[in-house]
Design a protein around this motif. Structure first.
Motif, PDB file in Angstrom:
ATOM      1  N   SER A 267      -2.226   6.260  11.756  1.00 61.94           N
ATOM      2  CA  SER A 267      -1.323   7.494  12.405  1.00 61.94           C
ATOM      3  C   SER A 267      -1.990   8.612  11.838  1.00 61.94           C
ATOM      4  N   THR A 268      -2.037   7.704  10.143  1.00 61.52           N
ATOM      5  CA  THR A 268      -1.846   8.968   9.160  1.00 61.52           C
ATOM      6  C   THR A 268      -2.571   9.456   8.101  1.00 61.52           C
ATOM      7  N   LEU A 269      -3.869   8.773   8.075  1.00 59.98           N
ATOM      8  CA  LEU A 269      -5.533   9.241   7.392  1.00 59.98           C
ATOM      9  C   LEU A 269      -7.036   9.379   8.176  1.00 59.98           C
ATOM     10  N   ALA A 270      -6.944   9.179   9.404  1.00 59.38           N
ATOM     11  CA  ALA A 270      -7.831   9.087   9.806  1.00 59.38           C
ATOM     12  C   ALA A 270      -8.204  10.509  10.328  1.00 59.38           C
ATOM     13  N   ASP A 271      -9.217  11.067  10.241  1.00 59.76           N
ATOM     14  CA  ASP A 271      -9.849  12.990  10.023  1.00 59.76           C
ATOM     15  C   ASP A 271      -9.489  12.276  11.795  1.00 59.76           C
TER      16      ASP A 271
ATOM     17  N   GLU B 111     -11.621   4.071   4.168  1.00 60.92           N
ATOM     18  CA  GLU B 111     -12.183   4.824   2.134  1.00 60.92           C
ATOM     19  C   GLU B 111     -10.553   4.692   1.718  1.00 60.92           C
ATOM     20  N   ARG B 112      -9.740   5.293   2.506  1.00 65.24           N
ATOM     21  CA  ARG B 112      -8.689   6.315   2.598  1.00 65.24           C
ATOM     22  C   ARG B 112      -7.704   5.400   2.391  1.00 65.24           C
ATOM     23  N   SER B 113      -7.490   4.512   3.300  1.00 65.46           N
ATOM     24  CA  SER B 113      -6.451   2.937   2.776  1.00 65.46           C
ATOM     25  C   SER B 113      -6.957   2.182   2.105  1.00 65.46           C
ATOM     26  N   ALA B 114      -8.912   1.687   2.024  1.00 62.94           N
ATOM     27  CA  ALA B 114      -8.272   0.945   0.618  1.00 62.94           C
ATOM     28  C   ALA B 114      -8.562   1.814  -0.927  1.00 62.94           C
ATOM     29  N   ASP B 115      -8.141   3.267  -0.906  1.00 60.98           N
ATOM     30  CA  ASP B 115      -7.625   3.533  -1.933  1.00 60.98           C
ATOM     31  C   ASP B 115      -5.994   3.403  -2.604  1.00 60.98           C
ATOM     32  N   GLN B 116      -5.337   2.810  -1.138  1.00 61.67           N
ATOM     33  CA  GLN B 116      -3.730   2.320  -1.375  1.00 61.67           C
ATOM     34  C   GLN B 116      -3.249   1.460  -1.701  1.00 61.67           C
ATOM     35  N   MET B 117      -4.899   0.327  -1.444  1.00 61.82           N
ATOM     36  CA  MET B 117      -4.129  -1.092  -2.131  1.00 61.82           C
ATOM     37  C   MET B 117      -4.650  -1.164  -3.127  1.00 61.82           C
TER      38      MET B 117
ATOM     39  N   HIS C  59       0.749  -1.112   0.364  1.00 63.30           N
ATOM     40  CA  HIS C  59      -0.299   0.127   0.109  1.00 63.30           C
ATOM     41  C   HIS C  59       0.727   1.082  -0.268  1.00 63.30           C
ATOM     42  N   HIS C  60       1.956   0.870   0.262  1.00 63.03           N
ATOM     43  CA  HIS C  60       3.370   2.258   0.709  1.00 63.03           C
ATOM     44  C   HIS C  60       4.036   2.590  -0.994  1.00 63.03           C
ATOM     45  N   ILE C  61       3.475   1.722  -2.463  1.00 63.00           N
ATOM     46  CA  ILE C  61       4.071   1.827  -3.501  1.00 63.00           C
ATOM     47  C   ILE C  61       3.589   2.007  -4.366  1.00 63.00           C
ATOM     48  N   SER C  62       3.581   3.068  -5.102  1.00 59.10           N
ATOM     49  CA  SER C  62       2.294   3.531  -6.268  1.00 59.10           C
ATOM     50  C   SER C  62       2.742   3.119  -7.876  1.00 59.10           C
ATOM     51  N   ASP C  63       3.651   2.252  -7.792  1.00 55.36           N
ATOM     52  CA  ASP C  63       3.710   1.284  -9.534  1.00 55.36           C
ATOM     53  C   ASP C  63       4.398   0.199  -8.941  1.00 55.36           C
ATOM     54  N   LEU C  64       3.761  -0.734  -9.250  1.00 59.95           N
ATOM     55  CA  LEU C  64       4.123  -2.296  -8.529  1.00 59.95           C
ATOM     56  C   LEU C  64       5.333  -3.315  -9.364  1.00 59.95           C
TER      57      LEU C  64
ATOM     58  N   SER D   5      -3.165  -6.843   2.237  1.00 56.57           N
ATOM     59  CA  SER D   5      -4.167  -7.006   2.933  1.00 56.57           C
ATOM     60  C   SER D   5      -4.849  -6.634   1.108  1.00 56.57           C
ATOM     61  N   THR D   6      -5.970  -6.276   0.607  1.00 61.97           N
ATOM     62  CA  THR D   6      -6.281  -6.124  -0.485  1.00 61.97           C
ATOM     63  C   THR D   6      -7.484  -5.071  -0.141  1.00 61.97           C
ATOM     64  N   CYS D   7      -7.788  -4.290  -1.416  1.00 69.21           N
ATOM     65  CA  CYS D   7      -8.894  -3.004  -1.305  1.00 69.21           C
ATOM     66  C   CYS D   7     -10.320  -3.962  -0.904  1.00 69.21           C
ATOM     67  N   GLU D   8      -9.945  -5.102  -2.111  1.00 65.24           N
ATOM     68  CA  GLU D   8     -11.823  -5.379  -1.943  1.00 65.24           C
ATOM     69  C   GLU D   8     -11.694  -6.370  -0.165  1.00 65.24           C
ATOM     70  N   GLN D   9     -10.475  -6.978   0.694  1.00 66.51           N
ATOM     71  CA  GLN D   9     -10.617  -7.817   1.995  1.00 66.51           C
ATOM     72  C   GLN D   9     -11.230  -6.344   2.428  1.00 66.51           C
ATOM     73  N   LEU D  10     -10.609  -4.998   2.401  1.00 66.27           N
ATOM     74  CA  LEU D  10     -10.456  -3.859   3.521  1.00 66.27           C
ATOM     75  C   LEU D  10     -11.963  -4.008   3.685  1.00 66.27           C
ATOM     76  N   ALA D  11     -12.949  -3.555   2.699  1.00 71.53           N
ATOM     77  CA  ALA D  11     -14.151  -3.458   2.383  1.00 71.53           C
ATOM     78  C   ALA D  11     -15.007  -4.190   3.611  1.00 71.53           C
TER      79      ALA D  11
END
Length: 266
Positions: free
Chosen positions: A219-223, A156-162, A111-116, A137-143
């Protein structure tokens, strides 16, 4: 990690990271099995962080090297012993010669790699043969995490990274790897590594500031307002017993995390 943004991110998280993050014995065992660990062989831990799994794997055999972009994480890793070799660098431009390793792992870092694709191409280059083992984890699993009930913006922000699992498999194939195995992992009640969904069966852990500090989603994505309100709602639901009904809404058979094992033929 391949993103320059990941270095300062994990320099900040790394302050208290090891208070809540440690190599889980079951996950370590699965990594050992999937990578085909053998004594006398050389292995690479890509985006090794503070070296928890690098050290645990080295204790099981082989000569282990760890690479990470965060100098703060690597400082923590160096304090854990002399049985591993550590280097600072970008996963998309590995500072190792061709055909240097017999296997590699990458845990909780996609999730911290912009281009796999460049990262997987580099992994393919430095492997003589053997396997690349990814735990993510995958964006499908996070849902399907019940955390969505309490922290929807952060999730939602976390899933966007995954990346979706299909994107991971496609990039592996394009890099030259052959898909060997896909294995779903369901969070166990005794999980010792307190990453994002570690509290699946222990919701009270999310009420701890120290535990949330070691999880990048919080720690970094949550409102801040959502985080405060979500924790209060979660505490009320735990105390009232209604939390059990919430978890039933998110029951599924897709796994909470996933091992993706790819091979480079010899």
């Amino acid at each position: 990690m391949s993103s320059s943004n990941a270095a300062p991110l994990y320099d900040n998280i790394g302050v208290n990271y090891d208070a809540t993050r440690r190599a889980d014995p079951y996950l370590t065992e699965r990594l050992v099995r999937h990578v085909g660990l053998q004594n006398g062989r050389r292995y690479l831990d890509i985006a090794c962080g503070t070296g928890n799994y690098t050290v645990a794997l080295a204790a099981r055999g082989g000569c282990w090297h760890g690479l990470d972009l965060s100098s703060g994480m690597l400082r923590s890793a160096r304090r854990k012993g002399r049985d591993i070799h550590l280097a600072r660098g970008d996963a998309s431009a590995l500072p190792f010669a061709d055909l240097s390793f017999d296997g590699a792992v990458c845990t909780m870092a996609l999730h911290h790699i912009s281009d796999l694709l460049p990262v997987f191409c580099e992994a393919f280059r430095v492997l003589r043969q053997g396997r690349l083992v990814i735990f993510t984890s995958t964006c499908e699993q996070l849902a399907n995490y019940w955390l969505n009930e309490y922290f929807p913006i952060a999730m939602e922000r976390s899933a966007d990274q995954m990346p979706p699992v299909a994107s991971v498999i496609w990039a592996l194939s394009q890099a030259g790897f052959t898909l060997t195995r896909v294995e779903h992992y369901y969070v166990r009640p005794d999980l010792q590594d307190l990453f994002l969904y570690a509290g699946k069966h222990r919701p009270e852990i999310y009420l701890s500031d120290a535990i949330r500090q070691g999880i990048s989603t919080f720690s970094t994505l949550a409102d801040p307002v959502e985080l405060d309100e979500g924790c209060h709602r979660l505490q009320r639901d735990i105390e009232s017993g209604s939390f059990r009904q919430v978890t039933e809404k998110y029951r599924n058979d897709d796994g909470d995390y996933i091992f993706i094992v790819a091979s480079k033929p010899g």
